[in-house]
Design a protein around this motif. Structure first.
Motif, mmCIF file in Angstrom:
data_model
loop_
_atom_site.group_PDB
_atom_site.id
_atom_site.type_symbol
_atom_site.label_atom_id
_atom_site.label_comp_id
_atom_site.label_asym_id
_atom_site.label_seq_id
_atom_site.Cartn_x
_atom_site.Cartn_y
_atom_site.Cartn_z
ATOM 1 N N ARG A 140 -13.395 10.891 -5.740
ATOM 2 C CA ARG A 140 -12.041 10.354 -5.717
ATOM 3 C C ARG A 140 -11.062 11.472 -5.373
ATOM 4 N NH1 ARG A 140 -12.071 6.899 -11.416
ATOM 5 N NH2 ARG A 140 -13.298 5.115 -10.666
ATOM 6 N N ARG A 173 -1.140 4.746 6.198
ATOM 7 C CA ARG A 173 -2.479 4.395 6.678
ATOM 8 C C ARG A 173 -3.061 5.478 7.587
ATOM 9 N NH1 ARG A 173 -7.196 1.467 6.148
ATOM 10 N NH2 ARG A 173 -8.085 1.071 8.201
ATOM 11 N N TRP A 208 -6.768 12.227 -3.672
ATOM 12 C CA TRP A 208 -5.427 11.680 -3.462
ATOM 13 C C TRP A 208 -4.850 12.184 -2.147
ATOM 14 C CZ3 TRP A 208 -3.071 8.309 -6.930
ATOM 15 C CH2 TRP A 208 -3.738 8.151 -8.146
ATOM 16 N N VAL A 265 -4.269 8.372 5.500
ATOM 17 C CA VAL A 265 -5.456 8.045 4.703
ATOM 18 C C VAL A 265 -6.716 8.082 5.558
ATOM 19 C CG1 VAL A 265 -6.576 6.199 3.392
ATOM 20 C CG2 VAL A 265 -4.166 6.698 3.016
ATOM 21 N N THR A 297 -1.670 7.809 -2.773
ATOM 22 C CA THR A 297 -2.680 6.783 -3.031
ATOM 23 C C THR A 297 -4.031 7.459 -3.194
ATOM 24 O OG1 THR A 297 -3.622 4.698 -2.244
ATOM 25 C CG2 THR A 297 -3.233 6.396 -0.601
ATOM 26 N N ARG A 298 -4.926 6.815 -3.931
ATOM 27 C CA ARG A 298 -6.237 7.392 -4.190
ATOM 28 C C ARG A 298 -7.299 6.712 -3.340
ATOM 29 N NH1 ARG A 298 -8.763 6.745 -10.062
ATOM 30 N NH2 ARG A 298 -9.281 4.706 -9.162
ATOM 31 N N SER A 299 -8.153 7.528 -2.739
ATOM 32 C CA SER A 299 -9.296 7.031 -1.967
ATOM 33 C C SER A 299 -10.576 7.423 -2.699
ATOM 34 C CB SER A 299 -9.292 7.606 -0.551
ATOM 35 O OG SER A 299 -8.102 7.281 0.125
ATOM 36 N N GLU A 300 -11.661 6.720 -2.406
ATOM 37 C CA GLU A 300 -12.924 7.024 -3.064
ATOM 38 C C GLU A 300 -14.085 6.725 -2.122
ATOM 39 O OE1 GLU A 300 -13.917 2.992 -5.608
ATOM 40 O OE2 GLU A 300 -12.745 4.564 -6.572
ATOM 41 N N TYR A 301 -15.210 7.401 -2.394
ATOM 42 C CA TYR A 301 -16.403 7.203 -1.576
ATOM 43 C C TYR A 301 -17.611 7.608 -2.423
ATOM 44 C CZ TYR A 301 -19.426 7.051 2.519
ATOM 45 O OH TYR A 301 -20.419 6.722 3.421
ATOM 46 N N LYS A 310 0.807 -1.212 0.000
ATOM 47 C CA LYS A 310 0.000 0.000 0.000
ATOM 48 C C LYS A 310 0.843 1.267 0.000
ATOM 49 C CE LYS A 310 -4.021 -0.231 1.721
ATOM 50 N NZ LYS A 310 -5.225 -0.218 2.589
ATOM 51 N N HIS A 323 -9.765 10.822 5.167
ATOM 52 C CA HIS A 323 -11.077 10.255 4.865
ATOM 53 C C HIS A 323 -12.136 10.850 5.786
ATOM 54 C CE1 HIS A 323 -14.268 7.151 4.833
ATOM 55 N NE2 HIS A 323 -13.887 6.954 3.583
ATOM 56 N N SER A 345 0.230 7.982 1.164
ATOM 57 C CA SER A 345 -0.190 6.585 1.225
ATOM 58 C C SER A 345 -0.122 5.953 2.608
ATOM 59 C CB SER A 345 0.668 5.755 0.257
ATOM 60 O OG SER A 345 2.044 5.925 0.541
#
Length: 349
Positions: free
Chosen positions: A250, A257, A252, A260, A196-200, A190, A264, A255
């Motif tokens: 989406r 944890r 960025w 992130v 890194t890309r997150s999405e919801y 990871k 979020h 990365s």
């Protein structure tokens, strides 16, 4: 001519145990003489073996220092131990041939090959894990400090040992995973890249303006702390669901944890507050339940039953019970109404 030693077996009596102390002493004396003759060889063999031990340790430490300068301490420790044991075995073979000159090195190597096969079968799992650990360190699919997911375990790689890979989980627990499992299974790294890309997915009401909602969401996400500004924020119309229009977001971040998770939280909070301020609905999930009256006379009559049932083969939709009742009953009602009208006419006349 040299005098010959008397034959100790000349006076042996068949089928009897003969105890000859002279023969015993003579045998022990021959052993002692042979040991004395081998003392110089034994001393030289011990010196050679000790020299190889120091050489092996020197080579292993030198290799470990060289790899440490390149930030590959684990590779130096594992490979250095392998090199050290190879030098140990080689030194032992040389020392053995010095102590016993009649010993053939080829026989030793052949015997070592047979024994290595037996040892390989006996310690198959240990050797497999050790070799897998060495290959992992050579190929470096991930580094110490990377956050990976393997066999359902997710955490930070602490170190790679000769037998297992040690992972520190996010809840402060520790997972010890055999190197063979790490090498043969899929590993998700990871933190392989900096971002890194997150999405919801967020749902809005069907009566709300999609372009307005997209604009509000994009501004809210771009203003959230921790969202990387070097890459654009994507806000896409993703699905026409049963109760809402689904909007996929989406963004960025770095990365790690911890980063992130924190970003979020900030993104979802900002989106919720922004949609509330713009009076854009975030609808609840809605279900429609069709309740059929199982006591009606038309129940089971697919030509006249209520809605919600499969269409008949002729393709005509069934009539609702409140509109179209049983034809026979309807005909009786019409006949009854007609008789009532005629009776009322006769009575009036």
């Amino acid at each position: 001519m040299l005098p010959q030693a008397p034959d100790s077996t000349a006076n042996d009596v068949p089928e009897q145990i003969d105890l000859n102390p002279g023969a015993i002493l003579e045998k022990i004396d021959s052993w002692v003489d042979g040991l004395v003759r081998l003392v110089p060889n034994i001393v030289v063999g011990i010196v050679v073996l000790i020299a190889f031990i120091f050489l092996a340790r020197f080579v292993a430490r030198t290799f470990e220092r060289r790899t440490a300068d390149r930030n590959r301490e684990n590779l130096g420790r594992v490979a250095g131990g392998f090199i050290k044991w190879i030098i140990y075995v080689f030194g032992f073979l040389i020392a053995a041939t010095i102590v016993m000159p009649t010993l053939n090195p080829g026989d030793l190597i052949a015997g070592l090959g047979v024994s290595s096969v037996a040892i390989g079968f006996a310690f198959k799992d240990i050797l497999q894990n050790w070799l897998a650990g060495l290959l992992i360190l050579l190929r470096q699919p991930f580094n110490i400090g990377d956050q990976i997911v393997i066999n359902g375990f997710e955490g930070t790689v602490e170190r790679i040992e000769t037998r297992a890979t040690i992972i520190s989980l996010y809840n402060n627990e520790r997972a010890i995973i055999p190197n063979s499992d790490v090498y043969t299974n899929a590993v998700r790294v990871k933190t392989a890249n900096a971002l890194t890309r997150s999405e919801y997915d967020v749902g809005i009401g069907y009566g709300d303006s999609i372009p307005e909602a997209i604009d509000v969401i994009r501004k809210a996400v771009e203003g959230a702390e921790g969202v990387d500004g070097s890459k654009p924020v994507d806000v896409l119309t993703w699905d026409l669901a049963a109760s809402w229009v689904s909007i996929r977001i989406r963004w960025w971040t770095h990365s790690e944890r911890a980063n992130v998770v924190r970003v979020h939280d900030r993104v979802l909070t900002a989106v919720k507050l922004a949609l509330d301020a713009a009076r854009i609905d975030i609808p609840y999930e809605t279900h429609v339940n069709l309740i059929h009256d199982q006591t009606e006379e038309i129940d089971g009559d697919r030509a006249n039953q209520r809605e919600g049932w499969p269409l008949p083969k002729d393709g005509k939709a069934p009539r609702q019970g409140a509109v179209g009742e049983n034809p026979s009953a309807q005909k009786e009602d019409e006949e009854g109404s007609a008789n009532g009208v005629s009776k009322r006419r006769n009575s009036t006349e």
